[in-house]
Scaffold this active site. Sequence first.
Site, PDB file in Angstrom:
ATOM      1  N   HIS A 180       0.822  -1.212   0.000  1.00  0.00           N
ATOM      2  CA  HIS A 180       0.000   0.000   0.000  1.00  0.00           C
ATOM      3  C   HIS A 180       0.858   1.265   0.000  1.00  0.00           C
ATOM      4  O   HIS A 180       0.343   2.364  -0.231  1.00  0.00           O
ATOM      5  CB  HIS A 180      -1.000  -0.009   1.164  1.00  0.00           C
ATOM      6  CG  HIS A 180      -0.437   0.314   2.509  1.00  0.00           C
ATOM      7  ND1 HIS A 180      -0.094  -0.650   3.428  1.00  0.00           N
ATOM      8  CD2 HIS A 180      -0.187   1.498   3.116  1.00  0.00           C
ATOM      9  CE1 HIS A 180       0.336  -0.081   4.535  1.00  0.00           C
ATOM     10  NE2 HIS A 180       0.300   1.234   4.368  1.00  0.00           N
ATOM     11  N   ASP A 235       1.020  -7.812   2.825  1.00  0.00           N
ATOM     12  CA  ASP A 235       1.304  -6.429   2.422  1.00  0.00           C
ATOM     13  C   ASP A 235       2.812  -6.167   2.411  1.00  0.00           C
ATOM     14  O   ASP A 235       3.341  -5.420   3.231  1.00  0.00           O
ATOM     15  CB  ASP A 235       0.585  -5.481   3.390  1.00  0.00           C
ATOM     16  CG  ASP A 235       0.464  -4.068   2.860  1.00  0.00           C
ATOM     17  OD1 ASP A 235       0.970  -3.797   1.753  1.00  0.00           O
ATOM     18  OD2 ASP A 235      -0.131  -3.226   3.565  1.00  0.00           O
ATOM     19  N   SER A 263       3.954   2.715   8.492  1.00  0.00           N
ATOM     20  CA  SER A 263       3.800   1.643   7.503  1.00  0.00           C
ATOM     21  C   SER A 263       5.140   1.371   6.834  1.00  0.00           C
ATOM     22  O   SER A 263       5.822   2.292   6.381  1.00  0.00           O
ATOM     23  CB  SER A 263       2.774   2.038   6.442  1.00  0.00           C
ATOM     24  OG  SER A 263       1.481   2.057   6.976  1.00  0.00           O
TER      25      SER A 263
END
EC number: 3.4.21.-
Length: 239
Positions: free
Chosen positions: A75, A113, A193
């Site tokens: 992402h 991810d 992230s």
Amino acid sequence: MNKNIVIKSMAALAILTSVTGINAAVVEETQQIANAEKNVTQVKDTNIFPYNGVVSFKDATGFVIGKNTIITNKHVSKDYKVGDRITAHPDGDKGNGGIYKIKSISDYPGDEDISVMNIEEQAVERGPKGFNFNENVQALNFAKDAKVDDKIKVIGYPLPAQNSFKQFESTGTIKRIKDNILNFDAYIEPGNSGSPVLNSNNEVIGVVYGGIGKIGSEYNGAVYFTPQIKDFIQKHIEQ
């Protein structure tokens, strides 16, 4: 006096200070108190291991896992293309780290991810003759395994623009591991992230993908590096 009352009082004073300009140091002290509550500390020297193995995107984090190779999230990488730039271990000083172009992007084929990026070796900015990526960073090593209640740390760039791209470290413990998912209670915020989750030996056990953003949350999440995921990453490390 109740600790929560002290923190709220300091926060109120900080707001007043920002308006009146009485004492900017009060704001910094308030932030330090809040970070202490979260077990978060600012990294003072990003040029030493393991901090020099962490890189910054404009709104996220990544880390070095081998020659010209970094790991982040899908992402995160979806907003980038070949030729875009990352910055190695910035610390708020525009002369530190080096800025490098992305050479390739490889997403993990499963639902996890994870994305692997390969980077041009020579910096396009910073340093009198341009930094060499592999001389300017130190790659993290895989941990053999991990278990519940292990102590961990998360290193990255929470709220990077707000924090002037300064690096922070938060500490906590592993709360659960199920298949490829690892949950932990170290405090994280937007910008974390792609941060590495490290054990007490500074070996990487996973990559952060999301969290609750609350003190004491046990549901902050990382992709746990299983043998299959490690194998995928190894195949994409530049030789």
